[in-house]
Design a protein around this motif. Structure first.
Motif: not given
Length: 85
Positions: A1-23
């Protein structure tokens, strides 16, 4: 499985399939540049900040974040690769 790490404004976003962890991250974070190491919930990466001339090594402990969100700790076990988008 491949996960995605990105950022937007003051948040980082980690995506695993349909799950998104935003911090929340530093407001100076411009972008993640590369993944140096992935270790089942722990990311070592290079990041560029607007207040620094050169990229720096960054550490993200997703297991700590997942624990605080009461997510199962095994959600990271099947991830073989993390990509930056």
């Amino acid at each position: 499985m491949v996960a995605i790490l990105t950022n937007n404004d003051k948040f980082s976003i980690f995506k695993i399939g349909d799950l998104q962890i935003k911090f929340k991250t530093s407001p100076f974070l411009q972008k993640y540049i590369s993944i140096l190491k992935w270790n089942k919930g722990y990311i070592e990466c290079m990041a560029k900040y607007s207040n620094l001339d050169t990229p720096i090594e960054e550490y993200i402990d997703l297991r700590y974040i997942a624990k605080r969100l009461r997510l199962p700790q095994d959600i990271f076990d099947n991830i073989q690769e993390v990509r930056i988008v």
